[in-house]
Design a protein around this motif. Structure first.
Motif, mmCIF file in Angstrom:
data_model
loop_
_atom_site.group_PDB
_atom_site.id
_atom_site.type_symbol
_atom_site.label_atom_id
_atom_site.label_comp_id
_atom_site.label_asym_id
_atom_site.label_seq_id
_atom_site.Cartn_x
_atom_site.Cartn_y
_atom_site.Cartn_z
ATOM 1 N N LEU A 2 0.831 -1.178 0.000
ATOM 2 C CA LEU A 2 0.000 0.000 0.000
ATOM 3 C C LEU A 2 0.889 1.261 0.000
ATOM 4 C CD1 LEU A 2 -2.849 1.107 0.128
ATOM 5 C CD2 LEU A 2 -2.707 0.976 2.596
ATOM 6 N N ASN A 3 1.984 1.183 0.716
ATOM 7 C CA ASN A 3 2.910 2.311 0.761
ATOM 8 C C ASN A 3 3.508 2.557 -0.633
ATOM 9 O OD1 ASN A 3 2.511 2.826 3.400
ATOM 10 N ND2 ASN A 3 4.269 1.650 4.116
ATOM 11 N N ARG A 4 3.819 1.469 -1.286
ATOM 12 C CA ARG A 4 4.365 1.618 -2.636
ATOM 13 C C ARG A 4 3.330 2.248 -3.556
ATOM 14 N NH1 ARG A 4 7.345 -3.901 -4.287
ATOM 15 N NH2 ARG A 4 9.135 -3.637 -2.973
ATOM 16 N N ILE A 6 0.854 4.180 -2.742
ATOM 17 C CA ILE A 6 0.666 5.591 -2.370
ATOM 18 C C ILE A 6 1.844 6.414 -2.900
ATOM 19 C CG2 ILE A 6 0.582 7.173 -0.422
ATOM 20 C CD1 ILE A 6 -0.995 5.082 1.110
ATOM 21 N N VAL A 7 3.038 5.891 -2.738
ATOM 22 C CA VAL A 7 4.223 6.596 -3.226
ATOM 23 C C VAL A 7 4.145 6.729 -4.743
ATOM 24 C CG1 VAL A 7 6.730 6.427 -3.457
ATOM 25 C CG2 VAL A 7 5.655 5.942 -1.282
#
Length: 173
Positions: A2-4, A6-7
Motif C-alpha cells: 500500500l505504501n508503494r 501511495i508513493v
C-alpha cells in the motif's frame, strides 16, 4: 504494498503537476514570442514608413534647391541681358525712334493683366521720356520674370508629382 502504491500515486501526481506547470510556462513563452513577433512587425512597418518619409523630405529639399538654383540662373541671365541693352539699342537708335504713347499704354496694360481703360487716344502721339532702350530693358525684365516663374512652376510641379507618388507609397500597406 500500500505504501508503494501511495508513493507511486504521489509520484505520478507530482510528475503530472510538474508537466502541467511546464506546459503552462511553454504556453506563456509562446504567447510572449507571438506578441514580440507582432511588435517587431509593427516596428518594421513603422521604420519603413519613417524611412519613406525621410526620403521624401530629402527629395523635397533637393527639388526645392534645384528649382531655386534654376531661378537664380534665369535671373542672372536676365540681368546680363539688361546690361547689354546699351550695346544693342544705341543712343542713335533712341534718338531715331520715338515710342508712341499708345504702345506704352498697351504694353503696360498687357504686363499688368489689366484691361485697357478709356479710349486709345492718338496712338501715334510720342510718349514723353520713354525711349527705345527703356522699352528694351522693360521687355528684358518682363521676360526674365516670366522665365523665373516658369522655372518655379516647373519645379513645384515636379515636387507635387514626387509628393503625390511618395504619399501613395506611404499609404500603401
Amino acid at each position: 504494498m500500500l505504501n508503494r502504491a501511495i508513493v507511486l500515486v504521489v509520484l505520478l501526481l507530482a510528475v503530472a503537476g510538474l508537466a502541467t506547470c511546464q506546459q503552462q510556462r511553454i504556453g506563456h513563452a509562446n504567447s510572449e514570442r507571438d506578441e514580440a513577433k507582432a511588435d517587431l512587425a509593427i516596428a518594421n512597418a513603422t521604420n519603413a514608413a519613417l524611412k519613406r518619409k525621410l526620403e521624401l523630405a530629402q527629395g523635397t529639399t533637393r527639388t526645392v534647391t534645384e528649382y531655386v538654383d534654376r531661378v537664380q540662373v534665369v535671373r542672372e541671365r536676365g540681368t546680363t541681358i539688361v546690361k547689354e541693352v546699351p550695346v544693342y539699342v544705341t543712343a542713335n537708335a533712341d534718338a531715331a525712334c520715338t515710342v508712341p504713347a499708345g504702345f506704352v499704354h498697351l504694353h503696360d496694360a498687357a504686363a499688368s493683366g489689366d484691361p485697357l481703360a478709356g479710349i486709345a487716344g492718338d496712338p501715334d502721339a510720342p510718349a514723353a521720356g520713354v525711349t527705345l532702350s527703356v522699352v528694351a530693358e522693360t521687355l528684358a525684365d518682363n521676360y526674365t520674370i516670366h522665365h523665373a516663374t516658369v522655372a518655379q512652376v516647373t519645379g513645384l510641379q515636379a515636387l507635387a508629382r514626387q509628393l503625390h507618388t511618395a504619399l501613395q507609397q506611404c499609404d500603401a500597406p
